[in-house]
Design an enzyme around this catalytic site. Structure first.
Site, PDB file in Angstrom:
ATOM      1  N   PRO A   1       0.817  -1.225   0.000  1.00 46.93           N
ATOM      2  CG  PRO A   1      -0.422  -1.353   1.984  1.00 46.93           C
ATOM      3  CD  PRO A   1       0.539  -2.102   1.138  1.00 46.93           C
TER       4      PRO A   1
ATOM      5  CD  GLU B   1      -1.037  -6.686  10.363  1.00 46.63           C
ATOM      6  OE1 GLU B   1      -1.445  -5.561  10.017  1.00 46.63           O
ATOM      7  OE2 GLU B   1      -1.760  -7.702  10.366  1.00 46.63           O
TER       8      GLU B   1
ATOM      9  NE  ARG C   1      -6.120  -5.638 -21.529  1.00 47.36           N
ATOM     10  CZ  ARG C   1      -6.212  -4.545 -22.300  1.00 47.36           C
ATOM     11  NH1 ARG C   1      -5.313  -3.595 -22.208  1.00 47.36           N
ATOM     12  NH2 ARG C   1      -7.197  -4.427 -23.163  1.00 47.36           N
TER      13      ARG C   1
ATOM     14  CG  ASP D   1      -8.333  -1.228 -24.504  1.00 46.85           C
ATOM     15  OD1 ASP D   1      -9.481  -1.432 -24.920  1.00 46.85           O
ATOM     16  OD2 ASP D   1      -7.421  -2.056 -24.586  1.00 46.85           O
TER      17      ASP D   1
HETATM   18  C1  JBB Z   1      -0.445  -6.343   0.999  1.00 47.98           C
HETATM   19  C2  JBB Z   1      -2.006  -4.833   0.426  1.00 47.98           C
HETATM   20  C3  JBB Z   1       1.004  -4.661   4.212  1.00 47.98           C
HETATM   21  O1  JBB Z   1      -0.033  -2.495   5.586  1.00 47.98           O
HETATM   22  C4  JBB Z   1       1.091  -2.352   5.135  1.00 47.98           C
HETATM   23  C5  JBB Z   1       1.696  -3.478   4.323  1.00 47.98           C
HETATM   24  C6  JBB Z   1       2.899  -3.302   3.664  1.00 47.98           C
HETATM   25  C7  JBB Z   1       3.393  -4.316   2.851  1.00 47.98           C
HETATM   26  C8  JBB Z   1       2.684  -5.498   2.734  1.00 47.98           C
HETATM   27  C9  JBB Z   1       1.505  -5.666   3.437  1.00 47.98           C
HETATM   28  C10 JBB Z   1       0.773  -6.939   3.396  1.00 47.98           C
HETATM   29  S1  JBB Z   1       0.496  -7.530   1.853  1.00 47.98           S
HETATM   30  S2  JBB Z   1      -0.002  -5.861  -0.539  1.00 47.98           S
HETATM   31  C11 JBB Z   1      -1.290  -4.804  -0.673  1.00 47.98           C
HETATM   32  C12 JBB Z   1      -1.555  -5.723   1.402  1.00 47.98           C
HETATM   33  O2  JBB Z   1       1.738  -1.341   5.282  1.00 47.98           O
END
Ligand code: JBB
Length: 238
Positions: A94, A121, A159, A174
């Protein structure tokens, strides 16, 4: 193009990769997608891949050892055809750079991508410090892991590989694909009238100039309504 996915849940990709578009692209040798399980690089009788964060806090983090060793093992597997290509390592997170069609086009220029999927996490910081991946986010919402995000990247990138879409289809028509990154406006097929709703007359006119002008105008309005407007401002929206 070669794509390696590093994940704790390779089985999540099975149906996706066997599906019609990617299945055919792989059979045709246009793309080679491989899955490697981080768990295979874990140590000890419990094959542990996660642990509690130092300093406290909720949840678990992916340990650096299994993740880094898994990616390094994937990178070490370079067939002669890819020996000259430097792999581009991506981490789905994220905190990453937002995925846009422009970034997708950039990724599609690489011969080899490695997609690192997290769980729990997130990753121990030393994964990032060691591998220096490009961090990518598919949007600001919470996922339980990077796997679905990796599938989004794979679908968007593959694609664009010549031959992956059918001959008739062209990726440059597209949404987001033109120089101005507009979304497509409304489109119609038969019947000419559905529940009193008629196909716009211009589309039946056979006047290709007028049709192109109308589509351009519709694409501009649709893009402005979406608040991604490359021209104008929010102030003139309905
Ligand atoms: C993942 C959504 C979580 O919450 C965070 C975080 C950072 C890196 C990876 C993850 C878990 S996997 S990828 C997109 C969740 O900061």
């Amino acid at each position: 193009m070669r794509i390696d996915v590093v994940t704790l849940f390779p089985e999540m990709f099975q149906g996706f990769l066997e599906g019609s578009l990617l299945g055919a692209a792989q059979a045709a040798g246009l793309v080679d997608i491989r899955l490697t399980n981080i768990r295979d690089f874990a140590q000890g009788p419990h094959r542990q891949v996660d642990d509690k964060p130092y300093g406290g806090g909720p949840g678990m983090l992916l340990m650096p050892g299994p993740v880094v060793e898994c990616v390094e093992s994937v990178l070490a597997d370079a067939p002669p055809s890819l020996a000259a290509s430097k792999p581009h390592v991506l981490m789905l997170t994220p905190a990453g750079r937002p995925l846009t069609q422009e970034l997708v086009e950039e990724l599609a220029r690489h011969d080899r991508l490695v997609l690192l999927c997290g769980r729990y996490e997130g990753f121990d910081q030393r994964v990032t410090d060691t591998l220096k991946p490009e961090a990518i986010s598919i949007g600001d919402y919470v996922l339980s892991g990077g796997e679905v995000a990796a599938m989004v990247v794979i679908e968007a990138v593959t694609r664009l590989i010549p031959g992956v879409l059918g001959d008739a289809a062209s990726a440059d028509d597209d949404s987001f694909s033109g120089v101005d990154r507009l979304v497509e406006g409304p489109q119609y097929t038969r019947p000419r009238e559905f529940r009193g709703l008629r196909v716009p007359e211009v589309l039946l006119s056979g006047d290709h100039r007028r049709i192109a002008d109308w589509r351009r105008e519709q694409a501009l309005s649709a893009t402005q309504r979406r608040d991604r407007s490359p021209v104008g401002s929010d102030s003139d929206l309905p």
